[in-house]
Design a protein around this motif. Structure first.
Motif, PDB file in Angstrom:
ATOM      1  N   UNK A  76       0.835  -1.197   0.000  1.00 39.94           N
ATOM      2  CA  UNK A  76       0.000   0.000   0.000  1.00 39.94           C
ATOM      3  C   UNK A  76       0.868   1.243   0.000  1.00 39.94           C
ATOM      4  N   UNK A  77       0.308   2.330  -0.563  1.00 38.68           N
ATOM      5  CA  UNK A  77       0.972   3.631  -0.537  1.00 38.68           C
ATOM      6  C   UNK A  77      -0.066   4.696  -0.219  1.00 38.68           C
ATOM      7  N   UNK A  78       0.407   5.827   0.299  1.00 40.56           N
ATOM      8  CA  UNK A  78      -0.448   6.988   0.530  1.00 40.56           C
ATOM      9  C   UNK A  78      -0.712   7.676  -0.813  1.00 40.56           C
ATOM     10  N   UNK A  79      -1.971   8.027  -1.079  1.00 40.74           N
ATOM     11  CA  UNK A  79      -2.315   8.703  -2.323  1.00 40.74           C
ATOM     12  C   UNK A  79      -3.540   9.582  -2.081  1.00 40.74           C
ATOM     13  N   UNK A  80      -3.740  10.564  -2.950  1.00 45.72           N
ATOM     14  CA  UNK A  80      -4.883  11.465  -2.790  1.00 45.72           C
ATOM     15  C   UNK A  80      -6.193  10.814  -3.210  1.00 45.72           C
ATOM     16  N   UNK A  81      -6.133   9.760  -4.018  1.00 43.32           N
ATOM     17  CA  UNK A  81      -7.327   9.080  -4.515  1.00 43.32           C
ATOM     18  C   UNK A  81      -7.200   7.590  -4.273  1.00 43.32           C
ATOM     19  N   UNK A  82      -8.256   6.943  -3.762  1.00 40.84           N
ATOM     20  CA  UNK A  82      -8.172   5.496  -3.559  1.00 40.84           C
ATOM     21  C   UNK A  82      -7.996   4.750  -4.885  1.00 40.84           C
ATOM     22  N   UNK A  83      -7.175   3.739  -4.826  1.00 37.01           N
ATOM     23  CA  UNK A  83      -6.997   2.822  -5.951  1.00 37.01           C
ATOM     24  C   UNK A  83      -6.841   1.430  -5.364  1.00 37.01           C
ATOM     25  N   UNK A  84      -7.408   0.431  -6.057  1.00 33.89           N
ATOM     26  CA  UNK A  84      -7.312  -0.923  -5.522  1.00 33.89           C
ATOM     27  C   UNK A  84      -7.336  -1.936  -6.658  1.00 33.89           C
ATOM     28  N   UNK A  85      -6.593  -2.985  -6.467  1.00 33.32           N
ATOM     29  CA  UNK A  85      -6.592  -4.097  -7.408  1.00 33.32           C
ATOM     30  C   UNK A  85      -5.745  -5.229  -6.872  1.00 33.32           C
ATOM     31  N   UNK A  86      -5.347  -6.110  -7.766  1.00 30.03           N
ATOM     32  CA  UNK A  86      -4.607  -7.301  -7.365  1.00 30.03           C
ATOM     33  C   UNK A  86      -3.484  -7.590  -8.353  1.00 30.03           C
ATOM     34  N   UNK A  87      -2.419  -8.159  -7.827  1.00 27.98           N
ATOM     35  CA  UNK A  87      -1.451  -8.890  -8.637  1.00 27.98           C
ATOM     36  C   UNK A  87      -1.796 -10.367  -8.463  1.00 27.98           C
ATOM     37  N   UNK A  88      -1.959 -11.077  -9.569  1.00 31.30           N
ATOM     38  CA  UNK A  88      -2.463 -12.448  -9.491  1.00 31.30           C
ATOM     39  C   UNK A  88      -1.519 -13.407 -10.209  1.00 31.30           C
ATOM     40  N   UNK A  89      -1.263 -14.537  -9.550  1.00 37.78           N
ATOM     41  CA  UNK A  89      -0.538 -15.652 -10.163  1.00 37.78           C
ATOM     42  C   UNK A  89      -1.526 -16.793 -10.372  1.00 37.78           C
ATOM     43  N   UNK A  90      -1.552 -17.314 -11.597  1.00 44.62           N
ATOM     44  CA  UNK A  90      -2.412 -18.451 -11.893  1.00 44.62           C
ATOM     45  C   UNK A  90      -1.653 -19.468 -12.713  1.00 44.62           C
ATOM     46  N   UNK A  91      -2.298 -20.579 -12.990  1.00 43.23           N
ATOM     47  CA  UNK A  91      -1.676 -21.625 -13.804  1.00 43.23           C
ATOM     48  C   UNK A  91      -2.687 -22.220 -14.772  1.00 43.23           C
ATOM     49  N   UNK A  92      -2.150 -22.728 -15.889  1.00 41.45           N
ATOM     50  CA  UNK A  92      -2.964 -23.419 -16.879  1.00 41.45           C
ATOM     51  C   UNK A  92      -2.066 -24.450 -17.567  1.00 41.45           C
ATOM     52  N   UNK A  93      -2.640 -25.576 -17.968  1.00 40.28           N
ATOM     53  CA  UNK A  93      -1.883 -26.532 -18.770  1.00 40.28           C
ATOM     54  C   UNK A  93      -1.902 -26.067 -20.209  1.00 40.28           C
ATOM     55  N   UNK A  94      -0.823 -26.342 -20.932  1.00 46.10           N
ATOM     56  CA  UNK A  94      -0.721 -25.849 -22.309  1.00 46.10           C
ATOM     57  C   UNK A  94      -1.863 -26.346 -23.191  1.00 46.10           C
ATOM     58  N   UNK A  95      -2.442 -27.481 -22.879  1.00 44.79           N
ATOM     59  CA  UNK A  95      -3.564 -28.010 -23.669  1.00 44.79           C
ATOM     60  C   UNK A  95      -4.859 -27.247 -23.421  1.00 44.79           C
ATOM     61  N   UNK A  96      -4.902 -26.453 -22.351  1.00 48.01           N
ATOM     62  CA  UNK A  96      -6.129 -25.729 -21.994  1.00 48.01           C
ATOM     63  C   UNK A  96      -5.968 -24.214 -22.111  1.00 48.01           C
ATOM     64  N   UNK A  97      -4.814 -23.780 -22.610  1.00 52.07           N
ATOM     65  CA  UNK A  97      -4.538 -22.354 -22.715  1.00 52.07           C
ATOM     66  C   UNK A  97      -5.413 -21.703 -23.789  1.00 52.07           C
ATOM     67  N   UNK A  98      -6.044 -20.591 -23.418  1.00 49.38           N
ATOM     68  CA  UNK A  98      -6.762 -19.755 -24.385  1.00 49.38           C
ATOM     69  C   UNK A  98      -5.917 -18.530 -24.650  1.00 49.38           C
TER      70      UNK A  98
END
Length: 321
Positions: A112-134
């Motif tokens: 988190x950081x101090x800012x004049x305007x709220x901002x929010x989200x995520x950094x996400x790690x996921x997995x997929x098998x190469x046969x199911x990759x879109x």
């Protein structure tokens, strides 16, 4: 401009910012692929919990749009502690945590950081098998184009801020924006394998993301404007001029590759360019399975899912019929 920024190349990096994909892809070996993404937004609703849910669903969508499953998420937060009570921040984080848990992933801290305007989200790690990759590209001529959520969130939030749309219309839009695009977790295996390409509809609007799907192939996509699902009140608000600035930017940027039918009303055109927050998925599907896909989508809660177009041989354009 981004192409001028130096980047170390590695054969394990299957996709980065130069490939137009929804997330970075990193080969783990043995057919396993890591999906890495980061997304955060400014508030589009006043309720902190709902804002957290929408922002988290928006970030998680990049993993789902590539056929993967999210595994670990980190919070990304900017917050004005000097003028907003910490209860607001708690609500935002609570909403985000709920969506991460619903997605079957672990929330493991963040920054988190101090800012004049709220901002929010995520950094996400996921997995997929190469046969199911879109990937964004991969559609074949004749494939159907399916849209899983209705359009109009940018128009409705603009109208609400202007005092033109009531709470009821905003509530409908929020319900769609907070819905996870978790199709890889919920669709049967035989239907998942019939999906040949996918992307999610976000800031570049429906047409911008449709054009991504034909950006590296000799194909066009034909869109049936009469089949485009819209959120309740969105077309009416667009007809009244409640169109966000981002829609005009999208029109300016993409219109050279769009062949718009003369009969298509202006409010429908605005809807097609409307920037979405946590919009639905665009799916290129084997034409033999498109009816089954739509039926299943509607059964699991994507009740506005529609077959909205079809891919054909061409030169990277979108034709609106």
């Amino acid at each position: 401009m981004l192409m001028e920024i130096p980047s170390l190349r590695d054969p394990r990096l299957l996709s980065g910012w130069d490939n137009g994909e929804d997330a970075a892809l990193w080969s783990l070996g043995d057919g396993r692929i890591a999906i890495l993404t980061l997304d955060f937004i400014t508030p589009i609703v006043d309720d902190p919990v709902l804002f957290g849910e929408i922002a988290a669903a928006n970030a998680l969508s990049d993993v789902f749009a590539m056929g993967g499953l999210p595994k670990v998420a980190l919070n990304v937060v900017a917050f004005p502690t000097s003028c907003e009570p910490l209860e607001v921040l708690k609500g935002i984080l609570l909403g985000g945590a709920r969506k991460v848990q619903e997605a079957g992933a672990c929330l493991a801290g963040g920054h988190s950081v101090q800012d004049d305007e709220p901002k929010y989200g995520l950094s996400v790690y996921g997995e997929v098998h190469e046969d199911r990759l879109w990937r964004v590209t991969g559609a074949k001529p004749g494939d159907g184009l399916v849209l899983t959520k209705p359009l109009g969130s940018g128009i409705l939030t603009t109208a609400f801020k202007a005092g033109m749309a009531g709470e009821e219309l905003l509530t409908g839009a929020v319900t769609w924006m907070a819905m996870l695009n978790d199709l890889p977790r919920r669709l049967p295996e035989d239907i998942l394998t019939a999906i040949r390409a996918a992307t999610d509809v976000t800031g570049f609007g429906f047409l911008g993301h449709c054009l991504d799907m034909v950006s590296s192939s000799d194909m066009d996509v034909e869109i049936l404007s009469s089949k485009i699902p819209s959120m309740e009140g969105a077309l009416e608000m667009a007809a009244m001029g409640m169109v966000p600035a981002g829609a005009y930017s999208n029109r300016e940027h993409f219109s050279s590759r769009v062949k718009m039918g003369e009969h298509v009303k202006l409010e429908v055109q605005d809807l097609l360019y409307d920037p979405q927050t946590s919009g639905g998925l665009l799916l290129a599907v084997d034409p033999l399975r498109e009816g089954e896909l739509i039926k299943t989508l509607r059964e699991i809660g994507f009740t506005k899912s529609e077959l909205v177009g079809r891919f054909k041989e061409g030169a990277g354009s979108a034709m609106i019929l």
